[in-house]
Design a protein around this motif. Structure first.
Motif, mmCIF file in Angstrom:
data_model
loop_
_atom_site.group_PDB
_atom_site.id
_atom_site.type_symbol
_atom_site.label_atom_id
_atom_site.label_comp_id
_atom_site.label_asym_id
_atom_site.label_seq_id
_atom_site.Cartn_x
_atom_site.Cartn_y
_atom_site.Cartn_z
ATOM 1 N N GLY A 46 0.798 -1.220 0.000
ATOM 2 C CA GLY A 46 0.000 0.000 0.000
ATOM 3 C C GLY A 46 0.832 1.272 0.000
ATOM 4 O O GLY A 46 0.275 2.375 -0.015
ATOM 5 N N VAL A 47 2.153 1.137 0.011
ATOM 6 C CA VAL A 47 3.040 2.310 0.026
ATOM 7 C C VAL A 47 2.962 3.029 -1.319
ATOM 8 O O VAL A 47 2.971 2.400 -2.383
ATOM 9 N N LEU A 48 2.885 4.341 -1.273
ATOM 10 C CA LEU A 48 2.808 5.138 -2.492
ATOM 11 C C LEU A 48 4.147 5.164 -3.219
ATOM 12 O O LEU A 48 5.208 5.239 -2.589
ATOM 13 N N ASP A 49 4.078 5.117 -4.532
ATOM 14 C CA ASP A 49 5.259 5.281 -5.384
ATOM 15 C C ASP A 49 5.324 6.748 -5.787
ATOM 16 O O ASP A 49 4.461 7.246 -6.525
ATOM 17 N N ALA A 50 6.341 7.462 -5.310
ATOM 18 C CA ALA A 50 6.403 8.913 -5.467
ATOM 19 C C ALA A 50 6.400 9.340 -6.928
ATOM 20 O O ALA A 50 5.769 10.347 -7.285
ATOM 21 N N ALA A 51 7.073 8.591 -7.792
ATOM 22 C CA ALA A 51 7.144 8.970 -9.203
ATOM 23 C C ALA A 51 5.778 8.884 -9.868
ATOM 24 O O ALA A 51 5.388 9.763 -10.645
ATOM 25 N N ARG A 52 5.029 7.842 -9.550
ATOM 26 C CA ARG A 52 3.697 7.706 -10.144
ATOM 27 C C ARG A 52 2.728 8.732 -9.571
ATOM 28 O O ARG A 52 1.899 9.300 -10.301
ATOM 29 N N VAL A 53 2.824 8.986 -8.255
ATOM 30 C CA VAL A 53 1.974 10.009 -7.647
ATOM 31 C C VAL A 53 2.228 11.360 -8.295
ATOM 32 O O VAL A 53 1.301 12.081 -8.694
ATOM 33 N N ARG A 54 3.509 11.703 -8.435
ATOM 34 C CA ARG A 54 3.853 13.002 -8.995
ATOM 35 C C ARG A 54 3.366 13.137 -10.437
ATOM 36 O O ARG A 54 2.843 14.177 -10.842
ATOM 37 N N ALA A 55 3.502 12.061 -11.216
ATOM 38 C CA ALA A 55 3.065 12.089 -12.613
ATOM 39 C C ALA A 55 1.559 12.314 -12.703
ATOM 40 O O ALA A 55 1.084 13.128 -13.511
ATOM 41 N N MET A 56 0.804 11.614 -11.876
ATOM 42 C CA MET A 56 -0.654 11.756 -11.928
ATOM 43 C C MET A 56 -1.104 13.127 -11.458
ATOM 44 O O MET A 56 -1.921 13.791 -12.117
ATOM 45 N N LEU A 57 -0.567 13.595 -10.331
ATOM 46 C CA LEU A 57 -1.000 14.876 -9.780
ATOM 47 C C LEU A 57 -0.596 16.044 -10.675
ATOM 48 O O LEU A 57 -1.382 16.981 -10.878
ATOM 49 N N ASP A 58 0.607 16.003 -11.218
ATOM 50 C CA ASP A 58 1.050 17.091 -12.091
ATOM 51 C C ASP A 58 0.221 17.159 -13.361
ATOM 52 O O ASP A 58 -0.117 18.255 -13.847
ATOM 53 N N ALA A 59 -0.107 16.000 -13.930
ATOM 54 C CA ALA A 59 -0.914 15.981 -15.149
ATOM 55 C C ALA A 59 -2.330 16.491 -14.870
ATOM 56 O O ALA A 59 -2.911 17.222 -15.683
ATOM 57 N N TYR A 60 -2.902 16.095 -13.752
ATOM 58 C CA TYR A 60 -4.223 16.593 -13.371
ATOM 59 C C TYR A 60 -4.175 18.115 -13.172
ATOM 60 O O TYR A 60 -5.018 18.855 -13.702
ATOM 61 N N HIS A 61 -3.193 18.568 -12.398
ATOM 62 C CA HIS A 61 -3.059 19.995 -12.051
ATOM 63 C C HIS A 61 -2.893 20.863 -13.296
ATOM 64 O O HIS A 61 -3.356 22.013 -13.322
ATOM 65 N N ALA A 62 -2.265 20.329 -14.335
ATOM 66 C CA ALA A 62 -2.068 21.088 -15.567
ATOM 67 C C ALA A 62 -3.386 21.333 -16.296
ATOM 68 O O ALA A 62 -3.519 22.318 -17.041
ATOM 69 N N VAL A 63 -4.359 20.480 -16.098
ATOM 70 C CA VAL A 63 -5.666 20.621 -16.741
ATOM 71 C C VAL A 63 -6.647 21.361 -15.838
ATOM 72 O O VAL A 63 -7.381 22.247 -16.288
ATOM 73 N N ARG A 64 -6.672 20.989 -14.561
ATOM 74 C CA ARG A 64 -7.583 21.613 -13.588
ATOM 75 C C ARG A 64 -6.787 21.863 -12.321
ATOM 76 O O ARG A 64 -6.609 20.989 -11.486
ATOM 77 N N PRO A 65 -6.248 23.089 -12.157
ATOM 78 C CA PRO A 65 -5.368 23.349 -11.016
ATOM 79 C C PRO A 65 -6.049 23.078 -9.674
ATOM 80 O O PRO A 65 -7.202 23.426 -9.444
ATOM 81 N N PHE A 66 -5.299 22.423 -8.790
ATOM 82 C CA PHE A 66 -5.777 22.208 -7.431
ATOM 83 C C PHE A 66 -5.852 23.536 -6.679
ATOM 84 O O PHE A 66 -5.120 24.484 -6.983
#
Length: 318
Positions: free
Chosen positions: A238-258
């Protein structure tokens, strides 16, 4: 999904004449999941998915099917519902509400890399924005109210340490849901179940999101948390993989900023996403329904994720 209502090719052959799909050629039950009866349906016109809804009513279903139609019209990659010759998207089969939708190309990516997570994040943000003007309203049926109702149903089956964690987390989430930060979170229609097996890829190209039958109106951040908790973790721990988290969040944020409020709520919402699926898996495990094909999920998986989210802060949204 698990097959609760058996359906044969002969059953479908006459029923399908009301749809513009030609003759039914092949029907195959889908064994994954535990909510509806799903079948791969091949006709003279192509490949589709037939669903018989075991819990959702004729009155509830328009929210989901019309949402899929709305999202598709806004360029979100989702299956298209097929109407019959009366323009109806929901038609009874064996006394159950049933629908046919197009089958997406590709296959699920069960070992996602950052590139896949980025594609999911960007499309999820696009989906949230596309849903802003969707006119129908329905709450997330697996939200806080359901957590309250379901927790007493499972407590008798679990040991004291798990019961304590469950009750404490429901209380924690209830307290947070009453605070000002929660009220400031952006909200609208959400998928609420965007796991790896509900997304299709061809190579690195995302071809669509499907299985919208847990969708409802909730905070967009909850949808992001549910998605991160599946796509961006080590499945054993269940440990988060930082590279995958960063990729998903950055891509989301680029379309709809948090937003700043979302930043403050992020760690809590990851816990909420874990709680929701731990509780539902506990219920499905200890209070199962009969099915012809049934694949119950391990409740311990999301218990581990919840404990990990409580113990270890996740990467920030931005």
């Amino acid at each position: 999904m698990a097959v609760f209502t058996p359906v044969s090719l002969d059953d479908v052959s006459q029923w399908i004449t009301q749809f513009p799909l030609g003759q039914a050629l092949e029907l195959k039950g889908i064994s994954s999941g535990i909510e509806n009866s799903n079948f791969f349906l091949t006709t003279e016109r192509g490949e589709y998915v037939l669903t018989l809804f075991e819990n959702l009513s004729f009155e509830q279903l328009p929210f989901y099917l019309k949402l899929m139609h709305h999202l598709a019209a806004h360029g979100v990659l989702v299956p298209a519902p097929i109407a019959n010759d009366q323009g109806e998207l929901i038609v009874a089969l064996h006394g159950k509400p049933a629908s046919i939708v197009t089958k997406l190309a590709g296959r699920s990516q069960m070992a996602p890399q950052p590139v896949h997570c980025a594609a999911v994040g960007a499309m999820l943000a696009k989906m949230h924005l596309a849903g802003r003007d969707y006119p129908l309203q329905q709450p997330n049926l697996r939200g806080l109210e359901w957590w309250h109702a379901t927790t007493p149903e499972v407590l008798p089956y679990i040991p004291a340490d798990k019961a304590q964690l469950l009750k404490a987390e429901v209380h924690y989430q209830e307290t947070f849901a009453a605070c000002e930060t929660y009220k400031q979170l952006q909200r609208g229609p959400v998928h609420a179940d965007l796991f790896r097996n509900n997304v299709m890829f061809e190579g690195e190209r995302l071809t669509g999101f499907f299985d919208f039958y847990f969708a409802g109106c909730d905070t967009w951040l909850f949808d992001v948390a549910v998605t991160v908790n599946d796509w961006c973790i080590d499945l054993d721990t269940g440990v988060l993989d930082a590279a995958r988290v960063r990729a998903m969040l950055d891509a989301y944020h680029a379309v709809r900023p948090f937003t700043e409020a979302e930043q403050h709520a992020w760690q809590t919402m990851l816990r909420a996403g874990a709680l929701r699926f731990w509780l539902s898996r506990l219920y499905d495990y200890y209070r199962p329904r009969e099915a012809e094909i049934l694949t119950p999920h391990d409740p311990g998986h999301f218990e581990r994720i919840l404990r990990e989210r409580i113990a270890t802060p996740a990467p920030e949204l931005f």
